[in-house]
Every structure is written in structure tokens, then in C-alpha cells.
Scaffold this active site. Structure first.
Site, short mmCIF file in Angstrom:
data_model
loop_
_atom_site.label_atom_id
_atom_site.label_comp_id
_atom_site.label_asym_id
_atom_site.label_seq_id
_atom_site.Cartn_x
_atom_site.Cartn_y
_atom_site.Cartn_z
NE ARG A 151 -4.14 1.70 2.23
CZ ARG A 151 -4.32 2.58 3.21
NH1 ARG A 151 -3.50 2.56 4.26
NH2 ARG A 151 -5.28 3.46 3.16
CG HIS A 198 -1.50 5.29 -0.36
ND1 HIS A 198 -2.35 5.99 0.46
CD2 HIS A 198 -2.20 4.18 -0.75
CE1 HIS A 198 -3.50 5.35 0.58
NE2 HIS A 198 -3.43 4.24 -0.16
CB VAL A 229 0.83 11.44 -4.45
CG1 VAL A 229 0.94 12.94 -4.16
CG2 VAL A 229 -0.42 10.87 -3.78
N GLY A 237 3.71 10.53 -9.05
CA GLY A 237 4.64 9.50 -9.51
C GLY A 237 5.40 8.82 -8.39
CG ASP A 288 7.80 11.41 -5.92
OD1 ASP A 288 7.17 10.77 -5.04
OD2 ASP A 288 7.46 12.55 -6.28
CB SER A 331 6.64 12.43 -2.34
OG SER A 331 5.53 11.77 -2.91
CG ASN A 340 -1.56 8.89 2.73
OD1 ASN A 340 -2.04 7.92 2.16
ND2 ASN A 340 -0.85 9.81 2.10
CG HIS A 354 -8.41 -3.74 -1.24
ND1 HIS A 354 -9.46 -2.85 -1.28
CD2 HIS A 354 -7.30 -2.99 -1.00
CE1 HIS A 354 -9.01 -1.62 -1.08
NE2 HIS A 354 -7.70 -1.68 -0.92
CG ASP A 392 -9.38 -11.89 0.76
OD1 ASP A 392 -8.73 -12.12 1.82
OD2 ASP A 392 -9.05 -12.36 -0.33
#
Length: 321
Positions: free
Chosen positions: A66, A70, A74, A76, A78, A80, A98, A197, A242
Site C-alpha cells: 500500500r 500511495h 501522488v 509519480g 518518487d 514522497s 494516509n 485488497h 477478504d
């Protein structure tokens, strides 16, 4: 003289071409062999650390996957998403999708420390995330895919883009399709990526409204979840996404057909809409899902990377150099 010069030129070009194939390029492109000379053991370092973390807590596999999602959604892939807030800087960790949700930062810190000890200032945090995501899926018996490297780390982050670009668990099918399309993904790729998921858990506050206010949910399933997710309180109580949350398989899609999707956005994939047929295909054919998921992950991990002289290689993933 001309013959000698031509021979030298030929030898130089041949050597250059061989080095390109052996080590990959170092400016503006990603390569499977990017760290072949500078940090040849980086993949084994990451894999061992991920396997250890997942062995200690199977849920960590979903958390590391995840983090990569995430990050890439945002601006690409990178790195961040890993930046901490400072007195003069606001990162992405407090964005609505987040905050109190992303986890695994300590595992990334541990791996980065090991990489810095072996190869100081070489392996980027963005590349670390891409490799750790793949290794996490493999550790939970899911498919592998080829990861290329050479991403560099951003020196900035975007709270506003994190709030606007990351899909919400309350999204409608049309909004999900639009959100992924804006990043270049087809509807089929969106469904395949949603299959992430099949591992992990979610907090009560994220799916409470579905339990108490939606009709397209199996009544027995809803009743069983309400015991752990009351109509008020227990916001951080966890439920699996699941019915096999520590194994990367196609069970997620079978659960959707049985109206046992935990999140509203999950069940939207099988709710009389355009993606119902693809959900049925993945539910009946695990190999097809694995293949499509791996292919979509390759595409996702290559979203707008910083390369060449752009960005930097952060020595601490939580802050810029």
C-alpha cells in the site's frame, strides 16, 4: 591511420554498448541492472528484510504494498510519501487517505539503514518501495514481476494531491474508473489493481457506513462484522479485506460475488456494473488475475519517475538530504 582510428572507434562503441546492456543507463531511464556495479546485493538485502517483516506480521505485506501505491498515485513513484512533516514542510502522511492508516515506515527505515551501511547514498527510497512491494506480494504467495530501477527521490511532497488523487473507500464505480483513468490506467487494470485488497485489513471507521446503511451486502457477513465494528466506537478495530487476508490469491473476487466486499469501493466492482464480468473472470481463474495484477503493477511502478539528475537519493527516507 584511418584504419587504426576506425578500429578504435569501433572498439569504443562496442564497449559502450556492452556496458549499456550490462549495467543499464544512468540518466533518464530505468533498468533492471541499474545497481549492478554500485550496489549488487541491494535486492537480496531488501528481500531478506521484507521476508523477515512479513514473517513477524503477515499484515505488513499489505502495508508495504500500500505504501508503494500511495507513493506512485501522488506525482509519480518518487518516495514522497515517506517524508515526515517539519516546521517548514508539510508532507503527505497527514492526508485524509494516509493519516492513521499508512504503516510500515519503520520497516522501510530498517531496510534503508541496511542499504546505507552496504552502499551509502546509492539506492533511492523510491526504488526501495518498488522492490519491497513486489517482495511483499511474493512473500504472501502472490505473483512476481520484473522491477526496473533508477528512480530518484523527490525533495517535495503534495498534501493536496494526496487528498485528491488517492481513491477513497467510499468511491462509486464511475469515480474509481475516472481516478485510475486520470493516471493512464484502463478499467481492466483498475480492477486488477483493486485485487491488492486480497491481503490486509481495514479499520472499522472506513467500512462502518457500509455495514449499517447498505443493502448490497450479505446479511450474515454484515452481522458478523458488526460485533467488532459497532455503530459508534471501536473506530480502529480491524477486519480482514477478504476471507484469506494473509494469502495473495483470488479470494477477494469470490467474496465480491457473494456480496462480502468489506469496503463500499470493493463491492462497487461487482454491483451490476461494467466490471462484473471481469470480477467473475478473476474469481474463476486465479492465474489470469495474477498475470493481470503483475502487469498492472509494472505499469504503476513506472508512473512518472524522477531519473537522471532530477531529485536526489535520500540517505534517510523521512527527510531530504
Amino acid at each position: 591511420m584511418v584504419s587504426s582510428t576506425s578500429s578504435l572507434v569501433f572498439k569504443f562503441l562496442t564497449l559502450t554498448l556492452c556496458l549499456w546492456f550490462l549495467f543499464g543507463t544512468t540518466s533518464g531511464q530505468l533498468s533492471a541492472n541499474f545497481y549492478a556495479r554500485t550496489c549488487p546485493n541491494f535486492r537480496s538485502i531488501i528481500t531478506r528484510a521484507v521476508n523477515s517483516a512479513v514473517s513477524n506480521e503477515a499484515r505488513m505485506g499489505a502495508s508495504l504494498l500500500r505504501l508503494h501505491f500511495h507513493d506512485c498515485f501522488v506525482n509519480g513513484c518518487d518516495g514522497s510519501v515517506l517524508l515526515d512533516d517539519t516546521a517548514n514542510f508539510t508532507g503527505e502522511k497527514t492526508a485524509n487517505p494516509n493519516s492513521n492508516s499508512l504503516r510500515g515506515f519503520d520497516v522501510i527505515d530498517t531496510i534503508k539503514t541496511q542499504l546505507e551501511r552496504q552502499c551509502p547514498g546509492v539506492v533511492s527510497c523510491a526504488d526501495l518501495l518498488a522492490a519491497a512491494a513486489r517482495d511483499s506480494v511474493v512473500a504472501l504467495r502472490g505473483p512476481s514481476w520484473n522491477v526496473v530501477f533508477g528512480r530518484r527521490d523527490s525533495t517535495t511532497a503534495s498534501l493536496s494531491t494526496a487528498n485528491s488523487n488517492l481513491p477513497s473507500p467510499t468511491e462509486s464505480l464511475s469515480n474509481l474508473i475516472s481516478t485510475f483513468s486520470n493516471l493512464g490506467f484502463t478499467t481492466n487494470e483498475m480492477v486488477a489493481l483493486s485485487g491488492a485488497h486480497t491481503i490486509g485489513q481495514s479499520r472499522c471507521t472506513v467500512f462502518r457506513n457500509r455495514l449499517y446503511n447498505e443493502n448490497n451486502i450479505n446479511s450474515t457477513f454484515a452481522t458478523s462484522l458488526r460485533a467488532n465494528c459497532p455503530s459508534s466506537g471501536g473506530d480502529n478495530n480491524l477486519s480482514p479485506l477478504d476471507s484469506t487476508p494473509t494469502t495473495f490469491d483470488n479470494r477477494y473476487f469470490n467474496d465480491l460475488i457473494s456480496q462480502r466486499g468489506l469496503l463500499h469501493s470493493d463491492q462497487e466492482l461487482f454491483n451490476g456494473g461494467s466490471t462484473d464480468a471481469q470480477v467473475r473472470t478473476y474469481a474463476s481463474n486465479a492465474a489470469t488475475f495474477s498475470r493481470d495484477f503483475a502487469s498492472a503493477m509494472v505499469k504503476m511502478s513506472n508512473l512518472s519517475p524522477l531519473t537522471g539528475s532530477s531529485g536526489q537519493v535520500r540517505t534517510n527516507c523521512r527527510r531530504t538530504n
